[in-house]
Scaffold this motif. Structure first.
Motif, PDB file in Angstrom:
ATOM      1  N   ARG A   1       1.026  -0.889  -0.397  1.00 19.93           N
ATOM      2  CA  ARG A   1      -0.157   0.265  -0.271  1.00 19.93           C
ATOM      3  C   ARG A   1       1.121   1.152  -0.262  1.00 19.93           C
ATOM      4  N   SER A   2       1.350   1.148   0.981  1.00 24.68           N
ATOM      5  CA  SER A   2       2.449   2.693   0.724  1.00 24.68           C
ATOM      6  C   SER A   2       3.480   2.843  -0.970  1.00 24.68           C
ATOM      7  N   MET A   3       4.013   1.524  -1.028  1.00 27.24           N
ATOM      8  CA  MET A   3       4.540   1.701  -2.654  1.00 27.24           C
ATOM      9  C   MET A   3       3.759   1.919  -3.249  1.00 27.24           C
ATOM     10  N   HIS A   4       2.170   1.544  -3.382  1.00 28.68           N
ATOM     11  CA  HIS A   4       1.433   2.195  -4.515  1.00 28.68           C
ATOM     12  C   HIS A   4       1.605   3.812  -4.077  1.00 28.68           C
ATOM     13  N   GLU A   5       1.319   4.158  -2.624  1.00 30.85           N
ATOM     14  CA  GLU A   5       1.015   6.048  -2.712  1.00 30.85           C
ATOM     15  C   GLU A   5       2.698   6.521  -2.942  1.00 30.85           C
ATOM     16  N   ARG A   6       3.811   5.463  -2.991  1.00 29.99           N
ATOM     17  CA  ARG A   6       4.500   6.223  -3.669  1.00 29.99           C
ATOM     18  C   ARG A   6       5.156   6.605  -5.177  1.00 29.99           C
ATOM     19  N   LEU A   7       4.483   5.515  -5.744  1.00 28.68           N
ATOM     20  CA  LEU A   7       4.451   4.846  -7.439  1.00 28.68           C
ATOM     21  C   LEU A   7       3.234   5.713  -8.202  1.00 28.68           C
ATOM     22  N   GLY A   8       2.423   5.599  -7.710  1.00 29.44           N
ATOM     23  CA  GLY A   8       1.376   5.683  -8.542  1.00 29.44           C
ATOM     24  C   GLY A   8       0.489   5.116  -8.840  1.00 29.44           C
ATOM     25  N   LEU A   9       1.137   4.487  -9.566  1.00 28.54           N
ATOM     26  CA  LEU A   9       0.147   2.407 -10.123  1.00 28.54           C
ATOM     27  C   LEU A   9      -1.250   2.898 -10.065  1.00 28.54           C
ATOM     28  N   THR A  10      -1.709   2.610 -11.690  1.00 31.38           N
ATOM     29  CA  THR A  10      -2.799   2.293 -11.344  1.00 31.38           C
ATOM     30  C   THR A  10      -2.921   0.256 -11.311  1.00 31.38           C
ATOM     31  N   THR A  11      -3.769  -0.062 -10.069  1.00 28.08           N
ATOM     32  CA  THR A  11      -2.910  -1.295  -9.637  1.00 28.08           C
ATOM     33  C   THR A  11      -4.067  -1.912  -9.598  1.00 28.08           C
ATOM     34  N   VAL A  12      -4.926  -3.352 -10.504  1.00 22.15           N
ATOM     35  CA  VAL A  12      -5.802  -4.343  -9.471  1.00 22.15           C
ATOM     36  C   VAL A  12      -5.287  -5.226  -9.206  1.00 22.15           C
ATOM     37  N   LEU A  13      -5.728  -5.826  -8.034  1.00 21.29           N
ATOM     38  CA  LEU A  13      -5.619  -6.786  -6.679  1.00 21.29           C
ATOM     39  C   LEU A  13      -6.610  -7.839  -6.808  1.00 21.29           C
ATOM     40  N   VAL A  14      -6.546  -8.996  -6.890  1.00 23.41           N
ATOM     41  CA  VAL A  14      -7.091  -9.845  -7.186  1.00 23.41           C
ATOM     42  C   VAL A  14      -7.223 -10.784  -5.701  1.00 23.41           C
ATOM     43  N   THR A  15      -8.268 -10.581  -4.778  1.00 25.03           N
ATOM     44  CA  THR A  15      -8.425 -11.740  -3.454  1.00 25.03           C
ATOM     45  C   THR A  15      -9.435 -12.324  -2.784  1.00 25.03           C
ATOM     46  N   HIS A  16      -9.322 -13.035  -2.235  1.00 26.80           N
ATOM     47  CA  HIS A  16     -10.725 -13.457  -1.539  1.00 26.80           C
ATOM     48  C   HIS A  16     -10.594 -13.220   0.356  1.00 26.80           C
ATOM     49  N   ASP A  17      -9.931 -12.211   0.270  1.00 24.64           N
ATOM     50  CA  ASP A  17      -9.962 -12.062   1.990  1.00 24.64           C
ATOM     51  C   ASP A  17     -10.002 -11.190   1.785  1.00 24.64           C
ATOM     52  N   GLN A  18     -11.168 -10.583   2.528  1.00 25.82           N
ATOM     53  CA  GLN A  18     -12.010  -9.158   2.963  1.00 25.82           C
ATOM     54  C   GLN A  18     -10.970  -8.545   3.399  1.00 25.82           C
ATOM     55  N   ARG A  19     -10.953  -8.575   4.755  1.00 24.50           N
ATOM     56  CA  ARG A  19      -9.866  -8.002   5.049  1.00 24.50           C
ATOM     57  C   ARG A  19      -8.773  -7.537   4.409  1.00 24.50           C
ATOM     58  N   GLU A  20      -7.766  -8.047   3.315  1.00 27.53           N
ATOM     59  CA  GLU A  20      -6.709  -7.805   2.807  1.00 27.53           C
ATOM     60  C   GLU A  20      -7.612  -6.424   1.637  1.00 27.53           C
ATOM     61  N   ALA A  21      -8.383  -7.143   1.184  1.00 30.82           N
ATOM     62  CA  ALA A  21      -9.452  -6.268   0.812  1.00 30.82           C
ATOM     63  C   ALA A  21     -10.046  -4.811   1.246  1.00 30.82           C
ATOM     64  N   LEU A  22     -10.585  -4.997   2.114  1.00 22.99           N
ATOM     65  CA  LEU A  22     -10.600  -3.615   2.848  1.00 22.99           C
ATOM     66  C   LEU A  22      -9.273  -2.500   3.519  1.00 22.99           C
ATOM     67  N   THR A  23      -8.398  -3.171   4.027  1.00 22.97           N
ATOM     68  CA  THR A  23      -6.904  -2.465   4.026  1.00 22.97           C
ATOM     69  C   THR A  23      -6.574  -1.865   3.345  1.00 22.97           C
ATOM     70  N   MET A  24      -6.118  -2.987   1.961  1.00 23.19           N
ATOM     71  CA  MET A  24      -4.967  -2.172   0.836  1.00 23.19           C
ATOM     72  C   MET A  24      -5.987  -0.727  -0.409  1.00 23.19           C
ATOM     73  N   SER A  25      -7.472  -1.108  -0.402  1.00 19.61           N
ATOM     74  CA  SER A  25      -7.936  -0.468  -1.609  1.00 19.61           C
ATOM     75  C   SER A  25      -8.318   0.743  -1.593  1.00 19.61           C
ATOM     76  N   ASP A  26      -8.420   1.318  -2.064  1.00 18.37           N
ATOM     77  CA  ASP A  26      -9.271   2.903  -2.185  1.00 18.37           C
ATOM     78  C   ASP A  26     -10.363   2.172  -2.630  1.00 18.37           C
ATOM     79  N   ARG A  27     -10.876   1.522  -3.584  1.00 21.51           N
ATOM     80  CA  ARG A  27     -11.772   0.495  -4.173  1.00 21.51           C
ATOM     81  C   ARG A  27     -11.682  -0.455  -4.036  1.00 21.51           C
TER      82      ARG A  27
END
Ligand code: ADP
Ligand code: MG
Length: 371
Positions: free
Chosen positions: A191-217
């Protein structure tokens, strides 16, 4: 003409938006994706979340170009990419089955996509140095992959995915092989790497906590369709259907009847802030941590009250989980964070009590659980 170095290589935009329209993909009689329309903003961290088989990997593979849908459009910025092969899409990828070469050095692994792109030796060396600094592994060039810890390997896999400065990063369950503590550390790092690089990022996960922790949407998929797409807090606090309320976090879903624009639990009027159910029946979403325990018969004007009996209390470390049987027979769970005050105030098993939920947090949703 001087060759751009990795760090001054901002020739095009740093990131691109992704737009899909009417994407359909079937495998025999299985519709893996149905009419997917999704708009991912430039620089956004979007997560595809859903149960196993809901179409997450298929959608990511369509974005990457490994899977060609029967119909639909995929645009990166203004450019239609549907007919382009993966290597012409300019995407970085971190997939479970996209393993590092264990017998090779860190340098060779990271340099691999640059050699394919026929970068010069000096430019490759500069880019590898640069990306190793980004993933905080400067000086690791000559290490073997087999000499690295799990977390270091993940960071090298990420370095390899971003070393050629892609405008889009796609990741399929990149952390699922790691143990819980390391996975949580890596979530924060990614997540902090994403904030530094500003890349459009698409993550797949089945872990809802991971999704809530990391995502803008988060786009929640179900049976090849997008069930809801929202910020983590909106998904959690304002689920649109019972499936979402059930899938994201814990919830008690209490059947209420809906008549003349009003909600009732048995004969009691429930004041609701929002309802996505039509007439007839709906489900009141009661998050266990949003329920308060009070004395039986207690009524506060800003809350909906439900009388019941305390049946059981489970100690779970930082919190306790109480099971309360409501007057209509439903069993409701209540989570309470443990401190001296809350422990002292807890009634005994068998006691009558009143549960309450703030009216502004009382939402009724459509029951779509068995669709
Ligand atoms: P997820 O990643 O959410 O677990 P997938 O996208 O892998 O789901 O799969 C969606 C659906 O498509 C599932 O029913 C799966 O069985 C089916 N499917 C995926 N890939 C294939 C394939 N190559 N051949 C046949 N069926 C597939
Ligand atoms: Mg998958």
């Amino acid at each position: 003409m001087t060759e751009p170095t990795a760090s001054s290589g901002d020739i095009g935009p740093k990131s691109l938006p992704i737009t899909t329209r009417s994407v359909n993909k079937s495998y025999g009689s299985v519709a893996a994706l149905r009419d997917i329309d999704i708009d991912i903003r430039s620089g956004e961290f979007m997560t595809l979340l859903g149960p196993s088989g809901s179409g997450k990997t298929t959608l990511l593979m369509v974005l990457a170009g490994f899977t060609r849908p029967e119909t639909g459009s995929v645009k990166f910025g203004n450019q239609e990419v549907i007919a382009k092969p993966p290597h012409e899409r300019g995407i970085g990828m971190m997939f479970q089955n996209y393993a590092l070469f264990p017998h090779m050095s860190v340098f060779s692994n990271i340099a691999y996509p640059l050699k394919i792109r026929k970068w010069s030796k000096t430019r490759i060396e500069a880019a590898v140095d640069d990306v190793l600094a980004t993933v905080q592994l400067s000086g690791y060039q000559s290490r073997r992959i087999s000499q690295l810890s799990g977390g270091q390997r993940q960071r090298i896999a990420l370095a390899r995915a971003i070393v050629f400065r892609p405008q889009i990063l796609l990741m399929d369950e990149p952390l699922s092989a790691l143990d819980k503590n390391l996975r949580e550390t890596m979530q924060v790092e990614l997540r902090s790497m994403h904030e530094r690089l500003g890349l459009t990022t698409v993550l797949v996960t089945h872990d809802q906590r991971e999704a809530l922790t990391m995502s803008d949407r988060v786009a929640v998929l179900r049976g090849g369709e997008i069930a809801q797409i929202d910020s983590p807090s909106s998904l959690y606090n304002a689920p649109q259907t019972a499936f979402i309320a059930d899938f994201i976090g814990e919830s008690n879903l209490l059947t209420v009847s809906l008549r003349d624009g009003r909600a009732f639990y048995r004969d009691q009027v429930i004041e609701v802030a929002e309802s996505t159910a039509g007439q007839g029946a709906g489900l009141l979403v009661m998050r266990p941590e949003k329920l308060e325990v009070g004395k039986v018969g207690e009524r506060r004007s800003d809350r909906n009250h439900f009388d019941g009996t305390l049946e059981r209390v489970l100690f779970q470390g930082e919190s306790s989980l109480a099971f309360v049987r409501l007057s209509g027979g439903e069993l409701v769970t209540v989570r309470r964070h443990l401190n001296e005050a809350s422990q002292a105030a807890l009634p005994s098993v068998g006691d009558q009590l009143s549960l309450s939920l703030h009216k502004s947090e009382s939402r009724v949703v459509r029951d779509d659980r068995r669709l």
